[in-house]
Design an enzyme around this catalytic site. Structure first.
Site, PDB file in Angstrom:
ATOM      1  N   SER A   7       0.819  -1.210   0.000  1.00 20.65           N
ATOM      2  CA  SER A   7       0.000   0.000   0.000  1.00 20.65           C
ATOM      3  C   SER A   7       0.855   1.263   0.000  1.00 20.65           C
ATOM      4  O   SER A   7       1.993   1.258   0.458  1.00 20.65           O
ATOM      5  CB  SER A   7      -0.915   0.023   1.230  1.00 20.65           C
ATOM      6  OG  SER A   7      -1.881  -0.991   1.139  1.00 20.65           O
ATOM      7  N   ARG A  27       9.591  -4.879  -1.407  1.00 19.99           N
ATOM      8  CA  ARG A  27       9.424  -5.436  -2.755  1.00 19.99           C
ATOM      9  C   ARG A  27      10.527  -4.913  -3.655  1.00 19.99           C
ATOM     10  O   ARG A  27      10.919  -3.750  -3.554  1.00 19.99           O
ATOM     11  CB  ARG A  27       8.067  -5.031  -3.334  1.00 19.99           C
ATOM     12  CG  ARG A  27       7.687  -5.734  -4.639  1.00 19.99           C
ATOM     13  CD  ARG A  27       7.446  -7.202  -4.414  1.00 19.99           C
ATOM     14  NE  ARG A  27       6.879  -7.887  -5.565  1.00 19.99           N
ATOM     15  CZ  ARG A  27       7.594  -8.423  -6.561  1.00 19.99           C
ATOM     16  NH1 ARG A  27       8.912  -8.315  -6.555  1.00 19.99           N
ATOM     17  NH2 ARG A  27       7.010  -9.063  -7.540  1.00 19.99           N
ATOM     18  N   THR A  31       2.846   2.574 -12.242  1.00 22.47           N
ATOM     19  CA  THR A  31       1.518   1.986 -12.371  1.00 22.47           C
ATOM     20  C   THR A  31       0.839   2.417 -13.664  1.00 22.47           C
ATOM     21  O   THR A  31       0.182   1.605 -14.329  1.00 22.47           O
ATOM     22  CB  THR A  31       0.643   2.374 -11.158  1.00 22.47           C
ATOM     23  OG1 THR A  31       1.302   1.953  -9.956  1.00 22.47           O
ATOM     24  CG2 THR A  31      -0.720   1.725 -11.233  1.00 22.47           C
ATOM     25  N   CYS A  66      18.309  -9.496   3.234  1.00 16.00           N
ATOM     26  CA  CYS A  66      16.913  -9.930   3.180  1.00 16.00           C
ATOM     27  C   CYS A  66      16.075  -9.133   4.174  1.00 16.00           C
ATOM     28  O   CYS A  66      16.376  -9.102   5.369  1.00 16.00           O
ATOM     29  CB  CYS A  66      16.811 -11.417   3.488  1.00 16.00           C
ATOM     30  SG  CYS A  66      15.103 -11.999   3.624  1.00 16.00           S
ATOM     31  N   CYS A 112       9.200 -15.556   4.213  1.00 11.15           N
ATOM     32  CA  CYS A 112       9.370 -14.862   2.931  1.00 11.15           C
ATOM     33  C   CYS A 112       8.184 -13.955   2.609  1.00 11.15           C
ATOM     34  O   CYS A 112       7.018 -14.354   2.736  1.00 11.15           O
ATOM     35  CB  CYS A 112       9.546 -15.893   1.818  1.00 11.15           C
ATOM     36  SG  CYS A 112       9.818 -15.185   0.183  1.00 11.15           S
ATOM     37  N   CYS A 159       9.789 -10.632  -1.921  1.00  6.55           N
ATOM     38  CA  CYS A 159      10.375  -9.395  -2.455  1.00  6.55           C
ATOM     39  C   CYS A 159      11.341  -9.669  -3.598  1.00  6.55           C
ATOM     40  O   CYS A 159      11.630  -8.778  -4.383  1.00  6.55           O
ATOM     41  CB  CYS A 159      11.075  -8.614  -1.341  1.00  6.55           C
ATOM     42  SG  CYS A 159      12.656  -9.306  -0.810  1.00  6.55           S
ATOM     43  N   CYS A 178      16.725 -11.779  -2.795  1.00  7.02           N
ATOM     44  CA  CYS A 178      17.736 -12.837  -2.743  1.00  7.02           C
ATOM     45  C   CYS A 178      18.101 -13.321  -4.139  1.00  7.02           C
ATOM     46  O   CYS A 178      19.281 -13.487  -4.465  1.00  7.02           O
ATOM     47  CB  CYS A 178      17.238 -14.000  -1.889  1.00  7.02           C
ATOM     48  SG  CYS A 178      15.633 -14.672  -2.417  1.00  7.02           S
TER      49      CYS A 178
END
Length: 612
Positions: free
Chosen positions: A87, A335, A371, A542, A573, A576, A579
Site C-alpha cells: 500500500s 518489494r 503503475t 533480506c 518470505c 520481495c 535474494c
C-alpha cells in the site's frame, strides 16, 4: 457469485482423489505421472496487479465492442486480491482515465486523496533542507492511494465484466506447446506436498490453463518471466534489468503531523554517497502516511542492511517529528522494483504470449511511478490479443499466437515516450560520473535536455546488480544503532505486521539452484563463497529474515563450509525477490509457493477503514 466456469473448477478441485498416508509411507511426487485437470481459455493472465487487471478489463470491453466472447482467466498467487500489493503509492491516472473514463463518478473508487504538493529534501545526519526536484516529479493531477485497495477495486470491476479471477492460484510453471518452442498456457503448483516432496493426504495436483494467449503480469523478477526471458532470449538486444529494494511502512500519524495530499521525497542520509537511493513520505487519506526507503541493488557494500537503514532513517529529526505523539505503525513490507528503464525493456512478445507491466519493466524512475505505464501496457496487450482472437480461424488457433503487434504498439505509445525522456537519469549514476556526477547530469537533463540527446547510456558490460557486490575484506561492518521502539523495532516485530504465512511442511520455495543443478556440492560452494567472501550478505540484505548462516559443526561437513551452514526460513518470505537478484553467487532461485502463501498486505484495507 461464482461464474459457471468457476463453479466447475471449484467442483472438480473438491472431487480430486486424496492420498491418505502416514509420513513414513508417503509416496514421492512424480510430476510426469500426475493427471492434471486442464481448462481451455482464450487468455490466461498471471498476476492480478495493475497490468494484469487492466488487460483483463480491456479484453472484456473489446468483447462487448466486437460481439465475440472471450474467456479470460486471471491467476493470482495472493490469498485475496491486493494481498501481495504494497500500500501507499502516488498514481498518475492517465491510463486509468483511458481504461475507465467514468472512474471519478464511481462512488467506490479508491482515489480519495489528491496530491496537493510535491517537495524534495536533502538529509544530512542531523539537518534537512529543501532542494529543487525534477519537473517529472511534479504531482499535479495525481492521487495518493493504497495500491492494494486499488487492485482489489480493479479486480471487482473485472469480475463484474465476466473475468474469472482466481486468488490463491499461483502460476507456478509454463505449459509448452508440443514442439517445445511456444507457450500453450500456465500450470498452477501442487498443493499438499511435504518438505521432501512427498504427497500428504491433502495432496492435490496443479491445474493447467491452456490459453490461446498467455500474458505474464507477475511483477518484477517473477519466476515465469525469468524462464521466458532466458528461453526465448528476449533480452538479446537490451541491457540487464537493474533493481531497487523498496521497504515501506504505513503509519497512522498524530493529527498534528498529518498533511493530507503532501508528497515528500528525500535524498542523502542515511545512505552514503556511493549508494543510490532515497526516501519518501506520502500523506494518504484517512490520516495514513506511507513512508519508506528505496536502495539501488547495485550497492557494493556487503555489510549494508536495507532494513536497518530504514529503521535508522526514522530517527532523523524530520521523520522523528513526523512520527511523534500518538502515531502508530500499521504495516510493513518490501518489494523489488525495476530501475533499468528504457534500456532494460526486453522484447515483449514470445510465441504464444507476452510480458506486461513490471514483468517487462516500465517504471519511470524520475517520476518514481510505474503503475500508469503498467496499466497501459496491459491495455495494449489486450488489444493485440483481441485482434488475434477475433481474426484467427480454427486452424490458426493451433499455431502459437504472434503478439508482435503489441510490442510494436507499445514502442509507439506514450509509455515509450515517457521512458525515453528520462532514459539517462538513473543510468548516469552507473557511469564514470559517479553519484555526484549523476546528480548533476540528472538535474541538467531533467530540467533542460529532457532526453533530447543523441546518446543513451548503456550497460555495455552487462553488469548485473549481483556483480556490483564487492568482497567483505574491502569494508568495515556497519555499526547500526539498536532498535528504539516504537519508532524503530527489530526485524521480526516488523515482519509480524506483514501477515506473511507459509505452511511449514511444504517444499521450500527458495532453492539453492544454478543452471538446473541442485545438490549438496552447490550448497557447500554457496556457503563457502557467501560466507568466506561476502560475510553472509543475505542474512543482512533480506528484509524478512529468511536467510541465516549458522554454526553447525555436525552438519557443516555435509552441507556447509568452515563449520557454517545455510538455513532458509522460507516461512518468513514476503516475496520481495531480493535474494534471487542480489546474491553474489546467483544460485538462489525464487519459485512460487503453494497458492495463498506469503504476505497479506490487504489487511491494511480493513484496518484503515476500521480505525478511521
Amino acid at each position: 457469485m461464482l461464474t459457471c466456469a468457476r463453479r466447475r473448477i471449484a467442483l472438480s478441485t473438491s472431487l480430486r482423489l486424496f492420498h491418505f498416508a502416514t509420513p513414513g509411507s508417503r509416496e514421492l511426487f512424480d510430476p510426469g505421472a500426475v493427471e492434471r485437470i486442464s481448462e481451455e481459455v482464450d487468455v490466461c493472465i498471471v498476476g492480478a496487479g495493475p497490468a494484469g487487471l487492466s488487460a483483463a478489463i480491456r479484453l472484456k470491453q473489446l468483447e462487448q465492442e466486437r460481439g465475440k466472447k472471450f474467456r479470460v482467466v486471471v491467476l493470482e498467487k495472493g490469498a485475496e486480491l491486493g494481498s501481495h500489493i504494497l500500500s501507499g503509492a502516488v498514481l498518475e491516472p492517465r491510463a486509468l482515465t483511458e481504461l475507465l473514463p467514468d472512474w471519478p463518478s464511481r462512488e467506490d473508487h479508491p482515489l480519495k486523496q489528491a496530491a496537493t504538493s510535491s517537495t524534495m529534501r536533502f538529509l544530512t545526519k542531523s539537518l534537512s533542507f529543501p532542494i529543487p526536484h525534477p519537473p517529472q516529479m511534479a504531482n499535479e493531477g495525481n492521487f495518493i492511494t493504497s495500491l492494494s485497495r486499488f487492485c482489489a477495486w480493479l479486480g471487482h470491476i473485472a469480475e463484474e465484466l465476466g473475468v474469472e479471477v482466481y486468488p490463491g492460484f499461483a502460476g507456478a510453471g509454463l505449459v509448452y506447446g508440443e514442439d517445445g518452442t511456444s507457450i500453450a498456457g500456465v500450470k498452477t503448483n501442487e498443493v499438499g506436498l511435504d518438505r521432501q516432496g512427498r504427497m500428504k493426504d491433502t495432496f492435490e495436483p496443479g491445474m493447467e490453463f491452456r490459453a490461446k494467449v498467455t500474458l505474464i503480469a507477475e511483477g518484477a523478477h517473477g519466476s515465469l518471466s525469468k524462464e521466458l526471458i532466458n528461453k526465448f532470449d528476449l533480452r538479446k538486444d537490451s541491457d540487464p534489468q537493474t533493481y531497487g529494494i523498496g521497504l515501506k511502512e504505513v503509519w497512522r500519524v498524530d493529527p498534528s503531523q498529518y498533511r493530507p495530499g503532501q508528497v515528500v521525497h528525500t535524498m542523502g542520509w542515511p545512505l552514503d554517497y556511493k549508494t543510490y537511493g532515497g526516501g519518501w513520505v506520502y500523506h494518504m487519506a484517512d490520516g495514513l502516511v506511507s513512508l519508506g526507503l528505496v536502495i539501488g541493488l547495485d550497492y557494493a557494500h556487503p555489510y549494508l542492511s536495507p532494513y536497518k537503514e530504514l529503521q535508522r532513517m526514522k530517527h532523523h529529526t524530520y521523520f522523528a517529528s513526523l512520527l511523534s505523539g500518538s502515531s502508530t505503525r500499521l504495516a510493513y513490507g518490501a518489494r523489488a522494483l525495476n530501475e533499468g528503464g528504457l534500456q532494460s525493456v526486453p522484447k515483449l512478445n514470445f510465441p504464444g504470449g507476452a510480458l506486461i507491466g513490471c514483468s517487462a519493466g516500465f517504471v519511470n524512475m524520475a517520476k518514481i511511478k510505474g503503475t500508469h505505464n503498467a496499466m497501459k501496457s496491459g491495455m495494449l496487450a489486450a488489444e493485440a490479443a483481441a485482434d488475434i482472437l477475433a481474426e484467427s480461424s480454427e486452424a490458426e488457433h493451433h499455431a502459437p499466437s504472434d503478439m508482435s503487434k503489441y510490442d510494436a504498439a507499445l514502442r509507439n505509445s506514450w509509455v515509450w515516450s515517457d521512458l525515453s525522456e528520462v532514459r539517462n537519469l538513473r543510468a548516469s549514476f552507473d557511469t564514470p560520473l559517479g553519484i555526484w556526477g549523476g546528480i548533476a547530469y540528472s538535474g541538467m537533463d531533467s530540467l533542460f535536455l529532457k532526453g533530447r540527446t543523441p546518446w543513451t547510456f548503456r550497460n555495455r558490460k552487462k553488469t548485473t546488480d549481483a556483480a556490483h557486490t564487492q568482497p567483505a575484506y574491502r569494508f568495515k561492518p556497519i555499526d547500526y544503532p539498536a532498535p528504539q521502539p516504537p519508532l524503530s523495532t527489530d526485524l521480526l516485530t516488523s515482519l509480524a505486521l506483514t501477515g506473511t504465512n507459509h505452511a511449514e511442511d511444504q517444499p521450500v520455495h527458495l532453492r539453492v539452484r544454478k543452471d538446473g543443478v541442485e545438490d549438496m556440492k552447490l550448497r557447500k560452494d554457496h556457503v563457502r563463497r557467501n560466507v568466506g567472501e561476502f560475510a553472509g550478505l543475505l542474512q543482512r540484505a533480506c528484509p524478512a529474515g529468511v536467510y541465516e548462516y549458522i554454526e553447525d559443526e555436525a552438519n557443516a561437513e555435509k552441507e556447509g563450509w568452515s563449520r557454517q551452514k545455510l538455513v532458509i526460513n522460507s516461512q518468513n518470505c514476503i516475496h520481495c525477490k531480493l535474494c534471487d537478484i542480489k546474491v553474489p553467487t546467483q544460485d538462489i532461485t525464487w519459485t512460487a509457493p503453494e497458492g495463498g502463501g506469503g504476505p497479506k498486505y490487504s489487511k491494511l484495507i480493513l484496518l484503515s477503514e476500521f480505525c478511521s
